[in-house]
Every structure is written in C-alpha cells, then in structure tokens.
Enzyme design. Structure first.
Site, PDB file in Angstrom:
ATOM      1  N   THR A 131     -28.610  17.197  50.917  1.00  8.43           N
ATOM      2  CA  THR A 131     -29.043  18.464  51.507  1.00  8.43           C
ATOM      3  C   THR A 131     -28.114  19.643  51.287  1.00  8.43           C
ATOM      4  OG1 THR A 131     -28.262  17.546  53.601  1.00  8.43           O
ATOM      5  CG2 THR A 131     -30.611  17.625  53.255  1.00  8.43           C
ATOM      6  N   THR A 160     -25.184  30.881  48.780  1.00 10.48           N
ATOM      7  CA  THR A 160     -26.438  31.633  48.729  1.00 10.48           C
ATOM      8  C   THR A 160     -26.594  32.367  50.063  1.00 10.48           C
ATOM      9  OG1 THR A 160     -27.617  29.581  49.303  1.00 10.48           O
ATOM     10  CG2 THR A 160     -27.607  30.233  46.989  1.00 10.48           C
ATOM     11  N   GLU A 165     -28.362  28.856  59.089  1.00 12.76           N
ATOM     12  CA  GLU A 165     -28.942  30.199  59.066  1.00 12.76           C
ATOM     13  C   GLU A 165     -29.266  30.674  60.485  1.00 12.76           C
ATOM     14  OE1 GLU A 165     -30.890  30.102  54.613  1.00 12.76           O
ATOM     15  OE2 GLU A 165     -32.111  29.445  56.306  1.00 12.76           O
ATOM     16  N   ASN A 168     -35.090  33.815  56.640  1.00 10.46           N
ATOM     17  CA  ASN A 168     -36.029  33.128  55.761  1.00 10.46           C
ATOM     18  C   ASN A 168     -37.254  33.965  55.436  1.00 10.46           C
ATOM     19  OD1 ASN A 168     -35.121  30.216  55.120  1.00 10.46           O
ATOM     20  ND2 ASN A 168     -34.507  30.562  57.248  1.00 10.46           N
ATOM     21  N   LYS A 201     -21.706  24.132  49.576  1.00 13.03           N
ATOM     22  CA  LYS A 201     -22.518  25.262  50.014  1.00 13.03           C
ATOM     23  C   LYS A 201     -23.744  24.726  50.713  1.00 13.03           C
ATOM     24  CE  LYS A 201     -25.821  26.879  48.468  1.00 13.03           C
ATOM     25  NZ  LYS A 201     -27.314  26.752  48.792  1.00 13.03           N
TER      26      LYS A 201
END
Length: 405
Positions: free
Chosen positions: A190, A153, A276, A400, A179
C-alpha cells in the site's frame, strides 16, 4: 497536517547505494519527481508488490526484471502512476529502462521501474529520459533525504528512518524511505518503500526478512481501505558492511530482522500519521482471538469503518460504532458476553454491553487526544495483532475531490 510527524533528520548512508533526485516536470514543474537509486555490483534485492489485478505497468515489468537478474538501478517517478495505460504504458516503462541501461552500460533487465501518481495518464517518457544523464551524474550516497521528498505525491511530510545495530561481527545499518498518504490499505504494501542495509544477506533470507517485516508494518495500516495499483516495497542488501546473514534465526539474523522491522514499522506509522487530512493517529489492538488472522479481521473492520473514523474526527465517543464493527467482522460463534472494549485506559464495553462505570466524560477525554488506542478483547483465545489508522476529516474529501485539478 500530519499527526505528530516531522521530516526525518539526516538519513544514514548505506555503503553500496547512491541516489539522485531530479526535476523532470512529470506533472508539476519545478519540483524533483524522478529518483535514481544505484546498487553496487554484488548487491541483492527482494521485493513485494501490489495484489491489485489492475497493477501498473512498472509493477509488471519490475517483477519480470527482478526474476531474471540482480538489479543495478531503481528508477522511480512521482506524479504519474503509469497504471491503466495498457500496451502503451508497458512500452513506456520499457523505454525508460532501456534508455537508462544504455546510458549506464547495463542490461535493461537490471533496471527496476516504479511509478506513483495519477492513474490513466500516459507516462511522459521524453521528460524522464531527458533528465537521466543529470541523475547519473548526481548520484550520491547521501541522497536519501532528497529522494524521500521527490517520491511524495499527496504526502505533506517526507518519510525516512535509519537505525544502526551492533552485532558480534560489527555494526549493521538499515535506512529506508517511503511515500504514502492516501489509497492506503494492505494487500501487500500500500505505498512505495525502499529499504537498504549494508549487511550481506542471502537471497532467501532477504526475501523472508522483508515478508516478516511487512506483517508487522506495511500490512497493518489503513487510511481509506483502498489498495493502490502501484504498491511496491524493496529491501536491498549491499554486502559492503561487516555483517553476513544466511539464517535469520542466527544472532546476526535476529539483529537484522529487528532493525528492518524497526525501520518498516516507523515508516508505516508515518504514512498513517500523514494520512490525507488526518488529525488523529489511532491504534487498534485486538487480542483474545483464536488466531492472528481473525484478530486482523476485527481490527480492520474497526479501522476502515467510515462511521468509526468520522467519530474520531469529531472527538465523539460513539462506542456503538466500534461495537457494530466488531459484530459485522464475520467471526463465527462470537460470544458477545466475552467481548471487552477499551478506549485508551477506559473500559467502555464489558461483557458485550456498556460498562457499568463508564461515563461519557471519560470517553470524551480520550477522544479529544491526538493519539488514541482502541483495545478489543475477544475472549476466545490468545492471539493478538495491531493495526494503525487515522480519522476521516473534511480535508480527506477535499484532497481527493481536487486530486487531478
């Protein structure tokens, strides 16, 4: 930009497992976003799932199916989590399983569904079921690498790892993909991860093997302190290799455990390296605890602290933030005079205060590195554990903030 992480080389096939990746346009057109994994008859699977109370429909259904029959297929989609979707979401997951079962000639209970992506959006069942014939026709034992890309993703790098270990009975191979990049914090796994071996493993040993591996890998990572609604980790044993394991304490069992540990730890660290917006990979090692649980409590207090993580991003040796995290972790009767903290090889705190020979330049030199170790000695026992995390950068906020756009 992932921290010292590149896509895996060719991943080793596992006899008894075939995979296919296809584009269904679940969220974005033109990229593979549905993975089909086929497990040959006679194989076994063990799994662990998120403990989030708002778990996704596919998590609930996969748990239910796994409790009733041995799986033949894993059906995975990215781009849509099918979480927070209520009754329609469950119906959607069931519809996907039913259509695959019809096409493949198996019972719906033999299909385990998995989803990852945006929460709260209806699952586009028609798009997924429309590509199932193509997926079935494209199943290939060498499909691990494309599957690793298809389940991504916000990941920037595909994550996979293979190992082959020799035993007195012959070699065993373990291959896994995962992933995960954000919404990473353990309360099980998680992320999504799929690991397979060609060994024949009893169901009890397989579940124990997975749970042991989790303790030193996926349950020792954090990116942002958020536990996903969709976490799942599956360990498959096809029984088509030369090795059989009924007891994990046997020589073959120990070899299997070491191989699965290796794969899971590598995948878990890859998730953190690809956190991220991450620019730093950070190891938090806590020792000298009364038990492993309190070591983990302290390690996570440090690893999930936004103030600590932003200091790492800025390469700022603001050691007071680390000390504060140790202090609010909640350990009973902590003797501050016994606490020592190292940043890399540099002692920054001795006896609960700034080390006498510590200099800001020493701390700055460590913090400027891409990979950093924080070591805390609690001075109250012999237990230890390690947690892996990353920094918080500007890009974490951007990724985000723009996730649904």
């Amino acid at each position: 930009m992932a921290v010292r992480l590149s896509a895996p080389g060719p991943l080793a096939p596992i006899a008894g497992v075939r995979l296919a990746s296809v584009a269904a346009g679940v969220r974005k057109p033109g990229r593979d976003d549905v993975v089909l994994l086929e497990l040959a008859p006679g194989g076994r699977a063990a799994a662990v799932f998120t403990q989030n109370a708002f778990c996704a429909a596919p998590v609930t259904l996969a748990r239910r199916h796994l409790a009733t029959t041995a799986p033949r297929y894993l059906l995975i989609n990215s781009g849509n989590a099918n979480a927070g979707t209520g009754g329609p979401g469950m119906a959607a997951a069931q519809a996907c399983c039913a259509e695959l079962a019809r096409l493949a000639g198996c019972e719906p209970d033999a299909v385990l569904p998995f989803s990852t992506g945006v929460i709260g959006e209806p699952l586009p069942v028609d798009r997924i079921t429309a590509v199932l014939p193509t997926a079935l026709a494209g199943l290939d034992a060498r499909g691990w690498n494309t599957a690793a890309r298809a389940i991504m993703t916000t990941d920037t790098v595909a994550k996979g790892h293979s190992v082959t270990r020799d035993t007195p009975h012959g070699p065993l191979t373990v291959t896994g993909i995962a992933k995960g990049s954000g919404m990473i914090h353990p309360n099980m796994a998680t992320m999504l991860a799929y690991v397979a071996t060609d060994a024949a493993v009893s169901q009890t040993a397989l579940q124990r093997c997975l749970e042991r591996a989790m303790g030193g890998s996926f349950n020792r990572i954090t990116v942002d302190g958020d536990t996903s609604t969709n976490d799942a980790c599956v360990l498959i044993a096809t029984g088509q290799g030369a090795v059989a394991v009924d007891d994990l304490d046997s020589p073959a069992g120990e070899t299997l455990q070491a191989a699965v540990d290796d794969v899971c730890r590598t995948l878990a660290q890859a998730i953190v390296r690809d956190g991220e917006g991450a620019t730093k990979f950070i190891t938090v090692a806590v020792e000298g605890g009364r038990d492993e649980a309190e070591c983990a409590t302290v390690a996570y207090a440090i690893a999930r602290s936004p103030l600590v993580k932003t200091a790492f991003f800025a390469s700022d040796p603001n050691w007071g933030r680390i000390l504060a995290a140790v202090g609010y972790a909640g350990l009973d009767n902590l003797d501050l005079d016994a606490v020592h903290v190292h940043l890399g090889e540099v002692c920054i705190v001795r006896g609960g205060a700034r080390a006498g020979n510590y200099t800001e330049a020493q701390g700055q030199a460590v913090m400027a590195q891409e990979e950093i170790t924080v070591r805390v000695d609690l001075g109250r026992g012999t237990a230890r554990t390690t947690v892996w995390t990353c920094d918080f950068s500007y890009d974490y906020v951007r990724i985000n903030a723009e996730y649904r756009t």
